[in-house]
Write a protein that holds these residues in place. Structure first.
Motif, PDB file in Angstrom:
ATOM      1  N   ASN A 218      63.356  53.490  79.834  1.00  0.00           N
ATOM      2  CA  ASN A 218      63.841  54.751  80.663  1.00  0.00           C
ATOM      3  C   ASN A 218      62.857  55.254  81.823  1.00  0.00           C
ATOM      4  O   ASN A 218      62.958  56.215  82.300  1.00  0.00           O
ATOM      5  CB  ASN A 218      64.326  55.608  79.724  1.00  0.00           C
ATOM      6  CG  ASN A 218      63.242  56.030  78.680  1.00  0.00           C
ATOM      7  OD1 ASN A 218      62.031  55.792  78.971  1.00  0.00           O
ATOM      8  ND2 ASN A 218      63.545  56.801  77.721  1.00  0.00           N
ATOM      9  N   GLN A 219      61.847  54.602  82.009  1.00  0.00           N
ATOM     10  CA  GLN A 219      61.075  54.751  83.033  1.00  0.00           C
ATOM     11  C   GLN A 219      60.644  53.737  84.095  1.00  0.00           C
ATOM     12  O   GLN A 219      61.231  52.542  83.783  1.00  0.00           O
ATOM     13  CB  GLN A 219      59.645  55.056  82.477  1.00  0.00           C
ATOM     14  CG  GLN A 219      59.511  56.640  81.763  1.00  0.00           C
ATOM     15  CD  GLN A 219      58.258  56.845  81.139  1.00  0.00           C
ATOM     16  OE1 GLN A 219      57.273  56.457  81.596  1.00  0.00           O
ATOM     17  NE2 GLN A 219      58.129  57.780  80.211  1.00  0.00           N
ATOM     18  N   SER A 220      60.339  54.129  85.219  1.00  0.00           N
ATOM     19  CA  SER A 220      60.068  53.317  86.511  1.00  0.00           C
ATOM     20  C   SER A 220      58.852  52.288  86.186  1.00  0.00           C
ATOM     21  O   SER A 220      58.204  52.618  85.271  1.00  0.00           O
ATOM     22  CB  SER A 220      59.903  53.890  87.721  1.00  0.00           C
ATOM     23  OG  SER A 220      58.568  54.567  87.619  1.00  0.00           O
ATOM     24  N   VAL A 221      59.066  50.932  86.858  1.00  0.00           N
ATOM     25  CA  VAL A 221      57.986  50.052  86.622  1.00  0.00           C
ATOM     26  C   VAL A 221      56.534  50.830  87.043  1.00  0.00           C
ATOM     27  O   VAL A 221      55.706  50.678  86.418  1.00  0.00           O
ATOM     28  CB  VAL A 221      58.236  49.132  87.660  1.00  0.00           C
ATOM     29  CG1 VAL A 221      56.917  47.936  87.754  1.00  0.00           C
ATOM     30  CG2 VAL A 221      59.463  48.092  87.299  1.00  0.00           C
ATOM     31  N   ASN A 222      56.862  51.540  88.282  1.00  0.00           N
ATOM     32  CA  ASN A 222      55.412  52.278  88.671  1.00  0.00           C
ATOM     33  C   ASN A 222      54.828  53.264  87.729  1.00  0.00           C
ATOM     34  O   ASN A 222      53.755  53.172  87.421  1.00  0.00           O
ATOM     35  CB  ASN A 222      55.899  52.910  90.011  1.00  0.00           C
ATOM     36  CG  ASN A 222      54.780  53.457  90.666  1.00  0.00           C
ATOM     37  OD1 ASN A 222      53.648  52.926  90.424  1.00  0.00           O
ATOM     38  ND2 ASN A 222      54.820  54.585  91.608  1.00  0.00           N
ATOM     39  N   LYS A 223      55.858  54.130  86.926  1.00  0.00           N
ATOM     40  CA  LYS A 223      55.430  55.052  86.035  1.00  0.00           C
ATOM     41  C   LYS A 223      54.755  54.197  84.861  1.00  0.00           C
ATOM     42  O   LYS A 223      53.575  54.653  84.390  1.00  0.00           O
ATOM     43  CB  LYS A 223      56.676  55.954  85.697  1.00  0.00           C
ATOM     44  CG  LYS A 223      56.198  57.053  85.455  1.00  0.00           C
ATOM     45  CD  LYS A 223      57.489  58.268  85.470  1.00  0.00           C
ATOM     46  CE  LYS A 223      56.735  59.503  85.139  1.00  0.00           C
ATOM     47  NZ  LYS A 223      57.649  60.366  84.547  1.00  0.00           N
ATOM     48  N   VAL A 224      55.425  53.318  84.292  1.00  0.00           N
ATOM     49  CA  VAL A 224      54.955  52.446  83.133  1.00  0.00           C
ATOM     50  C   VAL A 224      53.505  51.883  83.339  1.00  0.00           C
ATOM     51  O   VAL A 224      52.663  51.912  82.635  1.00  0.00           O
ATOM     52  CB  VAL A 224      55.600  51.374  82.681  1.00  0.00           C
ATOM     53  CG1 VAL A 224      55.219  50.476  81.538  1.00  0.00           C
ATOM     54  CG2 VAL A 224      57.095  52.084  82.250  1.00  0.00           C
ATOM     55  N   THR A 225      53.383  51.448  84.620  1.00  0.00           N
ATOM     56  CA  THR A 225      52.221  50.896  85.109  1.00  0.00           C
ATOM     57  C   THR A 225      50.933  51.809  85.175  1.00  0.00           C
ATOM     58  O   THR A 225      49.888  51.461  84.418  1.00  0.00           O
ATOM     59  CB  THR A 225      52.406  50.016  86.380  1.00  0.00           C
ATOM     60  OG1 THR A 225      53.668  49.089  86.349  1.00  0.00           O
ATOM     61  CG2 THR A 225      50.993  49.187  86.931  1.00  0.00           C
ATOM     62  N   TYR A 242      44.291  43.162  84.633  1.00  0.00           N
ATOM     63  CA  TYR A 242      45.535  43.330  85.333  1.00  0.00           C
ATOM     64  C   TYR A 242      46.671  43.597  84.197  1.00  0.00           C
ATOM     65  O   TYR A 242      46.615  43.130  83.029  1.00  0.00           O
ATOM     66  CB  TYR A 242      46.067  42.268  85.922  1.00  0.00           C
ATOM     67  CG  TYR A 242      46.508  40.725  85.099  1.00  0.00           C
ATOM     68  CD1 TYR A 242      47.618  40.745  84.529  1.00  0.00           C
ATOM     69  CD2 TYR A 242      45.586  39.942  85.328  1.00  0.00           C
ATOM     70  CE1 TYR A 242      47.796  39.639  84.023  1.00  0.00           C
ATOM     71  CE2 TYR A 242      45.976  38.630  84.810  1.00  0.00           C
ATOM     72  CZ  TYR A 242      46.999  38.601  84.188  1.00  0.00           C
ATOM     73  OH  TYR A 242      47.392  37.509  83.170  1.00  0.00           O
ATOM     74  N   PHE A 243      47.515  44.436  84.622  1.00  0.00           N
ATOM     75  CA  PHE A 243      48.864  44.613  83.892  1.00  0.00           C
ATOM     76  C   PHE A 243      49.983  44.511  84.896  1.00  0.00           C
ATOM     77  O   PHE A 243      50.191  45.268  86.040  1.00  0.00           O
ATOM     78  CB  PHE A 243      49.018  46.064  83.090  1.00  0.00           C
ATOM     79  CG  PHE A 243      50.284  46.483  82.548  1.00  0.00           C
ATOM     80  CD1 PHE A 243      50.621  46.084  81.547  1.00  0.00           C
ATOM     81  CD2 PHE A 243      51.350  47.067  83.322  1.00  0.00           C
ATOM     82  CE1 PHE A 243      51.891  46.345  80.650  1.00  0.00           C
ATOM     83  CE2 PHE A 243      52.695  47.387  82.888  1.00  0.00           C
ATOM     84  CZ  PHE A 243      52.682  47.015  81.273  1.00  0.00           C
ATOM     85  N   ILE A 244      50.956  43.796  84.482  1.00  0.00           N
ATOM     86  CA  ILE A 244      51.809  43.557  85.450  1.00  0.00           C
ATOM     87  C   ILE A 244      53.379  43.130  84.770  1.00  0.00           C
ATOM     88  O   ILE A 244      53.352  42.378  83.664  1.00  0.00           O
ATOM     89  CB  ILE A 244      51.489  41.976  86.379  1.00  0.00           C
ATOM     90  CG1 ILE A 244      50.588  42.272  87.392  1.00  0.00           C
ATOM     91  CG2 ILE A 244      52.787  41.343  86.946  1.00  0.00           C
ATOM     92  CD1 ILE A 244      49.731  41.305  87.894  1.00  0.00           C
ATOM     93  N   ILE A 245      54.040  43.794  85.258  1.00  0.00           N
ATOM     94  CA  ILE A 245      55.810  43.504  84.815  1.00  0.00           C
ATOM     95  C   ILE A 245      56.247  42.428  85.655  1.00  0.00           C
ATOM     96  O   ILE A 245      56.261  42.546  87.019  1.00  0.00           O
ATOM     97  CB  ILE A 245      56.537  44.878  84.782  1.00  0.00           C
ATOM     98  CG1 ILE A 245      55.726  45.778  83.859  1.00  0.00           C
ATOM     99  CG2 ILE A 245      58.060  44.475  84.536  1.00  0.00           C
ATOM    100  CD1 ILE A 245      56.589  47.006  83.890  1.00  0.00           C
ATOM    101  N   LYS A 257      63.395  47.458  88.781  1.00  0.00           N
ATOM    102  CA  LYS A 257      64.065  46.593  87.941  1.00  0.00           C
ATOM    103  C   LYS A 257      65.634  46.883  88.196  1.00  0.00           C
ATOM    104  O   LYS A 257      66.047  47.589  88.436  1.00  0.00           O
ATOM    105  CB  LYS A 257      63.743  47.023  86.338  1.00  0.00           C
ATOM    106  CG  LYS A 257      64.190  48.500  85.964  1.00  0.00           C
ATOM    107  CD  LYS A 257      63.675  48.991  84.788  1.00  0.00           C
ATOM    108  CE  LYS A 257      63.633  50.632  84.465  1.00  0.00           C
ATOM    109  NZ  LYS A 257      63.118  51.106  83.062  1.00  0.00           N
ATOM    110  N   SER A 258      66.134  45.524  87.764  1.00  0.00           N
ATOM    111  CA  SER A 258      67.572  45.463  87.646  1.00  0.00           C
ATOM    112  C   SER A 258      68.169  45.186  86.298  1.00  0.00           C
ATOM    113  O   SER A 258      67.373  44.438  85.615  1.00  0.00           O
ATOM    114  CB  SER A 258      67.746  44.351  88.563  1.00  0.00           C
ATOM    115  OG  SER A 258      68.957  43.672  88.147  1.00  0.00           O
TER     116      SER A 258
END
Ligand code: AMP
Length: 283
Positions: A218-225, A242-245, A257-258
């Motif tokens: 329930n969070q954005s990619v940016n927030k999780v990163t 690095y941490f990458i989605i 995300k989609s």
């Protein structure tokens, strides 16, 4: 258990086995075997008549000479471990560098349609050219029906699938899930080099991945990163590289995300000079 050192001899032996309708599985490794490798071998034993395990520390996939020199080499112990699984249905191929490369220790330049550009390919220059070179050569020597690779090296697994598709190699590539210690730490030959303190700190890698997965719902990619980066800033013994989605299919890093696509988070962390990687499916 037979241990082969020369490609011509193992190739001929496998060819003979195949004319007797034996199904041949193959598990390529760099040795210093642990339960993660053994899980691959066990799966391969269930699905084939004979399993070839190669033990070869491939010089062309290391970007740092120091890392290559320090890579643990424990062939006698590896053979003992494999014997606990089967004495008659496993053969070991432990070639010299010369047997694989001759006098020319060089990697082929591959194009894996971009799968090689991010993550391990970005931070370890030339790594996947080295991996592709050795795996292609080993597959040509062993010519198995099935070859087994761990999801621990998820990017590598996707690249091997691409290699097999591009060169039309007649085999199945089978991915195997990540084998972890009770603490959650993914098993790796490099774990042997961790100090006691580093070993205690390292399970934070998987814990953080699991938490990131929860947040990703329930969070954005940016927030999780950002959360992951902050979590590692508090870790004295672990440095985040690095941490990458990324999209599972293209392995390209995503910013948004989609709901229709599958994603995975990938991480590389240093404990002192020891580099550890891990990954997790996010949806
Ligand atoms: P390596 O010896 O590290 O090159 O690994 C040989 C094979 O074992 C590769 O396909 C790895 O992905 C796989 N492998 C290594 N560690 C694990 C693990 N903890 N779980 C599953 N597969 C693994």
């Amino acid at each position: 258990m037979i241990v082969f050192n020369f490609k011509e001899i193992i190739s001929k032996t496998i060819e003979d086995l195949k004319t007797q309708n034996k199904r041949v599985g193959f598990v390529p490794t760099m040795g210093a075997l642990h339960s993660g490798h053994l899980a691959l071998v066990s799966k391969s034993l269930k699905e084939n008549d004979i399993v070839v395990v190669s033990v070869f520390v491939n010089p062309t996939q290391f970007d740092k000479n120091e890392d290559l020199k320090k890579y643990p080499r424990t062939l006698n112990r590896d053979i003992k471990l494999l014997k606990t699984l089967s004495k008659s249905n496993i053969v070991v191929y432990a070639p010299s560098v010369k047997d694989i490369y001759g006098e020319n220790i060089e990697a082929i330049n591959f194009d894996f349609d971009g799968l090689e550009n991010g993550m391990e390919g970005k931070f370890r220059k030339g790594h996947f050219d080295g991996v592709g070179t050795v795996v292609k050569r080993l597959l040509e020597i062993v010519q198995p029906h099935n070859a087994y690779f761990g999801e621990k090296d998820f990017q590598q697994l996707q690249i091997i699938k691409k290699l097999v598709e591009k060169y039309k190699l007649p085999l199945n590539v089978i991915g195997c899930e990540i084998y972890r210690e009770e603490s959650g730490l993914a098993l790796s030959s490099r774990n042997e080099r961790l100090s006691l303190e580093q070993k205690k700190a390292a399970p934070a890698i998987y814990k953080t991945l699991k938490k990131a997965k929860e947040k990703f719902a329930n969070q954005s990619v940016n927030k999780v990163t950002k959360w992951v980066v902050a979590a590692f800033a508090n870790q004295k013994l672990l440095q985040l590289e690095y941490f990458i989605i990324a999209d599972v299919k293209t392995l390209k890093e995503i910013n948004r995300k989609s709901s229709k696509k599958a994603y995975r988070a990938f991480i590389a962390v240093y404990a002192g000079e020891i580099r550890l990687i891990d990954n997790i499916a996010l949806n």
